[in-house]
Design a protein around this motif. Structure first.
Motif, PDB file in Angstrom:
ATOM      1  N   LYS A 136       0.845  -1.189   0.000  1.00  0.00           N
ATOM      2  CA  LYS A 136       0.000   0.000   0.000  1.00  0.00           C
ATOM      3  C   LYS A 136       0.884   1.245   0.000  1.00  0.00           C
ATOM      4  CE  LYS A 136      -4.134  -1.853   2.244  1.00  0.00           C
ATOM      5  NZ  LYS A 136      -5.086  -1.686   3.365  1.00  0.00           N
ATOM      6  N   PHE A 137       0.515   2.229  -0.812  1.00  0.00           N
ATOM      7  CA  PHE A 137       1.300   3.464  -0.869  1.00  0.00           C
ATOM      8  C   PHE A 137       0.415   4.658  -1.159  1.00  0.00           C
ATOM      9  CE2 PHE A 137       1.365   1.723  -5.183  1.00  0.00           C
ATOM     10  CZ  PHE A 137       1.124   2.822  -5.976  1.00  0.00           C
ATOM     11  N   GLY A 138       0.906   5.803  -0.752  1.00  0.00           N
ATOM     12  CA  GLY A 138       0.265   7.071  -1.070  1.00  0.00           C
ATOM     13  C   GLY A 138       1.183   7.911  -1.938  1.00  0.00           C
ATOM     14  N   ILE A 139       0.651   9.024  -2.419  1.00  0.00           N
ATOM     15  CA  ILE A 139       1.415   9.966  -3.238  1.00  0.00           C
ATOM     16  C   ILE A 139       1.150  11.370  -2.722  1.00  0.00           C
ATOM     17  CG2 ILE A 139       1.777  10.892  -5.558  1.00  0.00           C
ATOM     18  CD1 ILE A 139       0.638   8.218  -6.646  1.00  0.00           C
ATOM     19  N   ALA A 140       2.200  12.099  -2.422  1.00  0.00           N
ATOM     20  CA  ALA A 140       2.118  13.521  -2.075  1.00  0.00           C
ATOM     21  C   ALA A 140       3.027  14.253  -3.053  1.00  0.00           C
ATOM     22  CB  ALA A 140       2.562  13.762  -0.638  1.00  0.00           C
ATOM     23  N   ILE A 141       2.495  15.245  -3.747  1.00  0.00           N
ATOM     24  CA  ILE A 141       3.214  15.857  -4.853  1.00  0.00           C
ATOM     25  C   ILE A 141       3.890  17.154  -4.427  1.00  0.00           C
ATOM     26  CG2 ILE A 141       3.023  16.744  -7.212  1.00  0.00           C
ATOM     27  CD1 ILE A 141       0.599  14.907  -7.599  1.00  0.00           C
ATOM     28  N   CYS A 142       5.198  17.159  -4.504  1.00  0.00           N
ATOM     29  CA  CYS A 142       6.079  18.318  -4.288  1.00  0.00           C
ATOM     30  C   CYS A 142       5.682  19.151  -3.067  1.00  0.00           C
ATOM     31  CB  CYS A 142       6.152  19.155  -5.565  1.00  0.00           C
ATOM     32  SG  CYS A 142       7.616  20.257  -5.607  1.00  0.00           S
ATOM     33  N   HIS A 143       5.141  20.364  -3.292  1.00  0.00           N
ATOM     34  CA  HIS A 143       4.801  21.311  -2.226  1.00  0.00           C
ATOM     35  C   HIS A 143       4.004  20.657  -1.109  1.00  0.00           C
ATOM     36  CE1 HIS A 143       4.030  25.335  -0.630  1.00  0.00           C
ATOM     37  NE2 HIS A 143       2.727  25.106  -0.653  1.00  0.00           N
ATOM     38  N   GLU A 144       3.166  19.685  -1.452  1.00  0.00           N
ATOM     39  CA  GLU A 144       2.376  19.002  -0.427  1.00  0.00           C
ATOM     40  C   GLU A 144       3.285  18.343   0.605  1.00  0.00           C
ATOM     41  OE1 GLU A 144      -1.700  17.674  -2.620  1.00  0.00           O
ATOM     42  OE2 GLU A 144       0.004  16.320  -2.913  1.00  0.00           O
ATOM     43  N   GLY A 145       4.281  17.621   0.124  1.00  0.00           N
ATOM     44  CA  GLY A 145       5.180  16.920   1.034  1.00  0.00           C
ATOM     45  C   GLY A 145       6.113  17.843   1.793  1.00  0.00           C
ATOM     46  N   TRP A 146       6.432  18.988   1.195  1.00  0.00           N
ATOM     47  CA  TRP A 146       7.332  19.936   1.869  1.00  0.00           C
ATOM     48  C   TRP A 146       6.612  20.738   2.951  1.00  0.00           C
ATOM     49  CZ3 TRP A 146      11.230  17.666   0.321  1.00  0.00           C
ATOM     50  CH2 TRP A 146      11.674  17.550  -0.994  1.00  0.00           C
ATOM     51  N   ARG A 147       5.439  21.254   2.621  1.00  0.00           N
ATOM     52  CA  ARG A 147       4.781  22.243   3.484  1.00  0.00           C
ATOM     53  C   ARG A 147       3.531  21.731   4.180  1.00  0.00           C
ATOM     54  NH1 ARG A 147       8.330  26.507   4.236  1.00  0.00           N
ATOM     55  NH2 ARG A 147       9.089  27.312   2.240  1.00  0.00           N
ATOM     56  N   TYR A 148       3.001  20.608   3.723  1.00  0.00           N
ATOM     57  CA  TYR A 148       1.762  20.079   4.286  1.00  0.00           C
ATOM     58  C   TYR A 148       1.963  18.626   4.697  1.00  0.00           C
ATOM     59  CZ  TYR A 148      -0.326  24.313   2.464  1.00  0.00           C
ATOM     60  OH  TYR A 148      -0.609  25.635   2.216  1.00  0.00           O
ATOM     61  N   PRO A 149       2.573  18.401   5.858  1.00  0.00           N
ATOM     62  CA  PRO A 149       2.843  17.025   6.299  1.00  0.00           C
ATOM     63  C   PRO A 149       1.580  16.193   6.469  1.00  0.00           C
ATOM     64  CG  PRO A 149       3.286  18.610   8.057  1.00  0.00           C
ATOM     65  CD  PRO A 149       3.093  19.399   6.811  1.00  0.00           C
ATOM     66  N   GLU A 150       0.426  16.874   6.586  1.00  0.00           N
ATOM     67  CA  GLU A 150      -0.839  16.143   6.692  1.00  0.00           C
ATOM     68  C   GLU A 150      -1.081  15.248   5.477  1.00  0.00           C
ATOM     69  OE1 GLU A 150      -1.292  20.309   8.477  1.00  0.00           O
ATOM     70  OE2 GLU A 150      -0.514  19.430   6.628  1.00  0.00           O
ATOM     71  N   THR A 151      -0.569  15.662   4.316  1.00  0.00           N
ATOM     72  CA  THR A 151      -0.801  14.873   3.107  1.00  0.00           C
ATOM     73  C   THR A 151      -0.093  13.523   3.174  1.00  0.00           C
ATOM     74  OG1 THR A 151       1.071  15.913   1.951  1.00  0.00           O
ATOM     75  CG2 THR A 151      -1.084  16.955   1.702  1.00  0.00           C
ATOM     76  N   VAL A 152       1.035  13.483   3.862  1.00  0.00           N
ATOM     77  CA  VAL A 152       1.756  12.214   4.042  1.00  0.00           C
ATOM     78  C   VAL A 152       1.101  11.389   5.142  1.00  0.00           C
ATOM     79  CG1 VAL A 152       3.983  11.174   4.590  1.00  0.00           C
ATOM     80  CG2 VAL A 152       3.877  13.270   3.221  1.00  0.00           C
ATOM     81  N   ARG A 153       0.762  12.036   6.233  1.00  0.00           N
ATOM     82  CA  ARG A 153       0.114  11.302   7.330  1.00  0.00           C
ATOM     83  C   ARG A 153      -1.227  10.733   6.906  1.00  0.00           C
ATOM     84  NH1 ARG A 153       1.216  12.998  13.200  1.00  0.00           N
ATOM     85  NH2 ARG A 153       2.987  11.717  12.554  1.00  0.00           N
ATOM     86  N   TRP A 154      -1.949  11.434   6.040  1.00  0.00           N
ATOM     87  CA  TRP A 154      -3.242  10.934   5.566  1.00  0.00           C
ATOM     88  C   TRP A 154      -3.089   9.524   5.019  1.00  0.00           C
ATOM     89  CZ3 TRP A 154      -5.573   8.856   1.374  1.00  0.00           C
ATOM     90  CH2 TRP A 154      -6.974   8.902   1.311  1.00  0.00           C
ATOM     91  N   ALA A 155      -2.067   9.305   4.201  1.00  0.00           N
ATOM     92  CA  ALA A 155      -1.843   7.978   3.630  1.00  0.00           C
ATOM     93  C   ALA A 155      -1.329   7.002   4.693  1.00  0.00           C
ATOM     94  CB  ALA A 155      -0.864   8.063   2.470  1.00  0.00           C
ATOM     95  N   ALA A 156      -0.457   7.468   5.555  1.00  0.00           N
ATOM     96  CA  ALA A 156       0.148   6.581   6.554  1.00  0.00           C
ATOM     97  C   ALA A 156      -0.899   6.016   7.517  1.00  0.00           C
ATOM     98  CB  ALA A 156       1.234   7.330   7.324  1.00  0.00           C
ATOM     99  N   VAL A 157      -1.847   6.830   7.944  1.00  0.00           N
ATOM    100  CA  VAL A 157      -2.856   6.325   8.889  1.00  0.00           C
ATOM    101  C   VAL A 157      -3.817   5.362   8.202  1.00  0.00           C
ATOM    102  CG1 VAL A 157      -2.730   8.371  10.346  1.00  0.00           C
ATOM    103  CG2 VAL A 157      -4.443   8.273   8.534  1.00  0.00           C
ATOM    104  N   ARG A 158      -3.798   5.308   6.878  1.00  0.00           N
ATOM    105  CA  ARG A 158      -4.649   4.385   6.122  1.00  0.00           C
ATOM    106  C   ARG A 158      -3.871   3.181   5.612  1.00  0.00           C
ATOM    107  NH1 ARG A 158      -6.609   9.283   6.249  1.00  0.00           N
ATOM    108  NH2 ARG A 158      -8.885   9.608   6.219  1.00  0.00           N
ATOM    109  N   GLY A 159      -2.709   2.950   6.191  1.00  0.00           N
ATOM    110  CA  GLY A 159      -1.976   1.725   5.927  1.00  0.00           C
ATOM    111  C   GLY A 159      -0.872   1.815   4.897  1.00  0.00           C
ATOM    112  N   ALA A 160      -0.590   3.006   4.361  1.00  0.00           N
ATOM    113  CA  ALA A 160       0.499   3.134   3.392  1.00  0.00           C
ATOM    114  C   ALA A 160       1.836   2.842   4.068  1.00  0.00           C
ATOM    115  CB  ALA A 160       0.511   4.525   2.782  1.00  0.00           C
ATOM    116  N   ARG A 161       2.657   1.998   3.447  1.00  0.00           N
ATOM    117  CA  ARG A 161       3.984   1.690   3.968  1.00  0.00           C
ATOM    118  C   ARG A 161       5.044   2.620   3.388  1.00  0.00           C
ATOM    119  NH1 ARG A 161       2.164  -0.572   8.306  1.00  0.00           N
ATOM    120  NH2 ARG A 161       1.152  -2.577   7.995  1.00  0.00           N
TER     121      ARG A 161
END
Length: 267
Positions: A136-161
């Protein structure tokens, strides 16, 4: 699982871009990779930068996506390809996900734009988790991953490895030259990669263009926040690495307790 992070140079024509994708997918597949990820909006290129963007209408978009799907099928490797997409709202930055049989599974839109991108693109509104060969994986595109850590956590709490992070940081004509990964004197990007991994206990795979003046390396960060490997700055290539999904426990992401953030009324 073995994954590949593909870092091509800016393409000057669509056919050149497709040729680079073909070559890098072939290299990744030959080394046993099951998933390959390309940078942000690689076809036709990210608008607003110091290079020319390829002509890209809806017909060209469809041709490019079908060509990438055929390359994924030919090489038997799932592919995350950064593109732009025409929508009813306007032009969007997206990453399409194609499986190793050439089937288009869907896409992730860029939902948090950099302020400089507002004149070129409109944001998306949805997020999703993908799964390839049990990963399972998520995708956070550029600015999202730099400035909006919520976009990464959103995937992680849903099982993304792992969260793949297609991005563009740097310039082609002038800029700074980085010689040491994670240096305190460099832009903050590589240290942000470490945070996105460490704060969620997952892998974070950041994929940049091979730029003349690159401000962050294409890098794989392990669940403990260490840089497992990265490509040399400015060099076109593919980073092929084995990940251990069992180590990506998502422990810290799972401990996030949204019910502890109730807003109290003023006294």
């Amino acid at each position: 699982m073995i994954i590949a992070l593909a870092s091509p140079r800016v393409a000057t024509t669509l056919d050149e871009g497709l040729d680079k994708i073909h070559r890098l997918l072939a290299e990744a597949s030959a080394q046993g990779a099951e998933i390959a990820c390309f940078p942000e909006a690689y076809l036709p290129g990210l608008r607003g930068q110091d290079f020319e963007v390829l002509p890209f209408d809806p017909v060209t978009q469809e041709r490019a996506l079908r060509a990438v799907a055929e390359l994924a099928r030919e090489h038997g490797i799932a592919t995350i390809i950064g593109m732009e997409r025409s929508s009813e709202e306007g032009r969007q930055i997206v990453s399409f996900v194609v499986d190793g049989r050439g089937r288009i599974l869907g896409c992730q839109t860029k939902n948090q734009l950099d302020p400089s991108e507002d004149r070129f693109y409109v944001p998306g509104r949805d997020r999703r988790v993908f799964e390839i060969n049990g990963l399972k994986f998520g995708i956070a595109i550029c600015h999202e991953g730099w400035r909006y850590p919520e976009t990464v956590r959103w995937a992680a709490v849903r099982g993304a490895r792992i969260v793949f992070h297609p991005q563009h940081t740097g310039r082609e004509r002038d800029g700074i030259r980085i010689t040491e990964w994670g240096s305190a004197t460099s832009p903050y990007y590589e240290r942000a990669m470490m945070c996105r991994s460490l704060e969620n206990t997952i892998y974070f795979a950041s994929v940049n263009y091979a730029l003349a003046f690159q401000e962050s390396a294409t890098s794989l960060i392990d669940p403990s926040g260490n840089c497992q490997a990265h490509l040399p700055y400015g060099q076109e290539g593919v980073l092929v690495q084995r990940i251990d999904a069992a180590k990506a426990t998502g422990l810290l992401a799972a401990r996030y307790a949204s019910d502890r953030y109730r807003e109290l009324a003023p006294a």
